[in-house]
Design an enzyme around this catalytic site. Structure first.
Site, PDB file in Angstrom:
ATOM      1  CE  LYS A 101      17.354 -22.485 -10.249  1.00  0.00           C
ATOM      2  NZ  LYS A 101      18.539 -22.196 -11.074  1.00  0.00           N
TER       3      LYS A 101
ATOM      4  CE1 TYR B 188      29.161 -11.986  29.636  1.00  0.00           C
ATOM      5  CE2 TYR B 188      28.751 -14.312  30.086  1.00  0.00           C
ATOM      6  CZ  TYR B 188      29.277 -13.087  30.476  1.00  0.00           C
ATOM      7  OH  TYR B 188      29.897 -12.981  31.685  1.00  0.00           O
TER       8      TYR B 188
ATOM      9  NE  ARG C 284      33.896 -25.954  26.876  1.00  0.00           N
ATOM     10  CZ  ARG C 284      32.742 -25.981  27.542  1.00  0.00           C
ATOM     11  NH1 ARG C 284      31.983 -27.061  27.529  1.00  0.00           N
ATOM     12  NH2 ARG C 284      32.337 -24.922  28.229  1.00  0.00           N
TER      13      ARG C 284
ATOM     14  N   GLY D  15      29.727 -18.141  38.426  1.00  0.00           N
ATOM     15  CA  GLY D  15      29.979 -17.173  39.479  1.00  0.00           C
ATOM     16  C   GLY D  15      28.731 -17.065  40.341  1.00  0.00           C
TER      17      GLY D  15
ATOM     18  CD  GLU E  10      33.483 -15.240  38.161  1.00  0.00           C
ATOM     19  OE1 GLU E  10      33.598 -16.048  37.229  1.00  0.00           O
ATOM     20  OE2 GLU E  10      32.410 -14.651  38.407  1.00  0.00           O
TER      21      GLU E  10
ATOM     22  CG  ASN F 130      -1.381 -31.557 -16.198  1.00  0.00           C
ATOM     23  OD1 ASN F 130      -0.336 -31.991 -15.700  1.00  0.00           O
ATOM     24  ND2 ASN F 130      -2.538 -32.185 -16.085  1.00  0.00           N
TER      25      ASN F 130
END
Ligand code: UD1
Ligand code: MG
Length: 453
Positions: free
Chosen positions: A339, A105, A20, A145, A159, A365
């Site tokens: 960065k 799980y 899914r 379940g 189940e 500055n």
């Protein structure tokens, strides 16, 4: 270690197909707060100091191998014949292990450490249960379940597809998570068959087998159904992200940060905020951000891989990318991108600037529109700016280049050679000055126009 002092092994099930999600990325690697859901789960379990960790995988095992490195073992389940069959695949990896086994799980990532600990403590209760099941009472019991229990003892696990109407009416549902003793787990699993509605080897049947032997099986019920919520779709992923963010925002405020509009601030899993930090509306933290005390982050900033020392101020509309460091009281203003660059104490870049691969000295500055030209299409180069240097607006600093301490770079300069300490560098064409020229021009043109009418 748990209070029970037994060694612990984790078996994390992640062999399901994750259909899914409709994704090439393994389901358990989908990120929440910038971190794969599996890593959230393992971090909570790591607090119990497990000695062994086994992740049961099916498709996409290379992705999991790359993500886990040596931090866990992989056991392959192919084909996938059910949750009981999945746990059986860990038998080789757990050979000789006689401690407690916690079955988790991979797509149920937010089980709290306290809940896991409660399950293990229950496993060592005076009645020595064979299995401890983690259950919950959802609003809507759906296809879960069912755990048929009385007084904390499980009578039957069933189940949904195999359940009678009376059993389906039971609201206590199986989360899927279990704690079992390592020296019993695989013996119980070996006795589980697949004669059921789905033709699968159900992990839940180890409870029924143990009950048949007259053993006690216990249930621990969580009062927070969210912690056992599984993630099966992008919509559930987004819901889990939302719940995580909500908690994190409350934590940030409890720790002494002011969030002006909490629901618009997005944290990463590892964001660190000090005290008396103000975060205005619509701020996004990517991974790797540390914010010290007394920092103000104005609205609409995107900050990732950055360190902000105390008294610094950022934004509005600033972007700090990995390697951005603002030392004490440094300031970065609107439409500034930083960065891999350090702004030392009190340095300022207040408007419309790009600082990449740069070192900006204390008190320097940086004028509006300054750009460090750090890339020639092949390599990156550094710009080093001395203390108290003044970079005039709209300057291009063409790296590699050094600007000395107290130096002044005149506005509009394109500087490609080093500037010495205290030097003025002006790189622009000599000015042409023509007094009265514009007046004469206007007079002549107006006359011409009048003649044509
Ligand atoms: C299972 C439980 C059910 C519980 C529900 C909670 C069983 C028989 N049923 O249902 O009682 O209410 O979880 O969500 O245990 N997996 C494998 N290999 C397999 C099958 C599953 O690794 O062969 C993994 C999946 O990746 C997933 C987990 O096991 O992480 C649960 O599988 P899923 O199919 O979602 O659960 P159900 O079997 O429907
Ligand atoms: Mg299933």
């Amino acid at each position: 270690m748990t209070d029970t002092a037994s060694p612990l092994a984790l078996v994390v099930l992640a062999a399901g197909k994750g259909t899914r999600m409709k994704s090439d990325l393994h389901k358990v690697l989908h990120p929440i707060a910038g971190r794969p859901m599996l890593m959230h789960l393992l971090a909570s379990a790591d607090a119990l100091e497990p000695q062994r960790k086994v992740v049961v995988v099916g498709a996409g095992r290379e992705q999991l191998a790359a993500a886990l490195g040596t931090s866990a073992e992989l056991a392959v389940q192919d084909p996938q014949l059910g949750t009981g069959h999945a746990v059986q695949q860990a038998e080789g990896a757990l050979a000789g292990f006689a401690g407690d086994v916690l079955i988790l799980y991979g797509d149920v990532p937010f089980v709290r450490t306290e809940t896991m600990r409660a399950m293990l403590e229950r496993l060592h209760g005076p009645d020595k249960p064979a299995v401890v099941v983690l259950a919950f009472e959802p609003e809507d019991a759906l296809q879960y379940g069912r755990v048929i229990a009385q007084g904390g003892a499980v009578q039957k696990m069933v189940e949904h597809k195999d359940a009678t109407e009376a059993e389906r009416a039971c609201r206590l549902c199986n989360s899927g998570l279990m704690a079992v003793r390592g020296d019993e787990l695989f013996k119980l699993l070996a006795r589980v068959g697949n004669d059921n509605a789905q033709g699968e080897y159900y992990l839940t049947d180890i409870v029924n087998v143990a009950n048949g032997d007259g053993r006690v099986c216990a249930v621990v019920v969580t009062d927070d159904p969210d912690e056992v919520a599984g993630i099966n779709s992008r919509a559930e992923l987004a819901e889990a992200e939302g719940r995580w963010q909500k908690k994190r925002r409350l934590q940030a405020m409890a720790d002494g940060a002011s969030l002006v509009a909490p629901e618009t601030v997005w944290f990463a899993w590892d964001t660190q905020l000090g005290r008396d930090v103000t975060v205005e509306q619509n701020v996004v933290f990517g991974p790797g951000v540390t914010v010290a005390d007394n920092v103000v982050i104005h609205a609409f900033c995107h900050i990732e891989g950055a360190r902000l020392a105390s008294g610094t101020s950022v934004g509005p509309f600033a972007r700090l990318r990995p390697g951005a460091v603002l030392e004490e009281k440094a300031r970065v203003g609107n439409f500034v991108e930083v960065k891999n660059a350090v702004l030392h104490a009190g340095a300022k870049a207040n408007h419309l600037t790009y600082l990449g691969d740069a070192d900006v000295g204390a008190g320097a500055n940086i004028g509006a529109g300054t750009i460090t030209c750090n890339y020639d299409g092949y390599f990156k180069y550094r710009t080093v700016i001395g203390e108290r240097a003044f970079i005039g607006s709209n300057s291009a600093l063409i790296a590699p280049v050094k600007i000395g301490a107290d130096a002044i770079v005149a506005a509009g300069s394109a500087v490609s050679r080093d500037v010495a300490d205290g030097e003025l560098r002006l790189v622009r064409a000599e000015q042409l000055v023509k007094p009265g020229w514009a007046d004469r021009f206007h007079d002549a043109m107006k006359r011409k126009k009048a003649e044509r009418k």
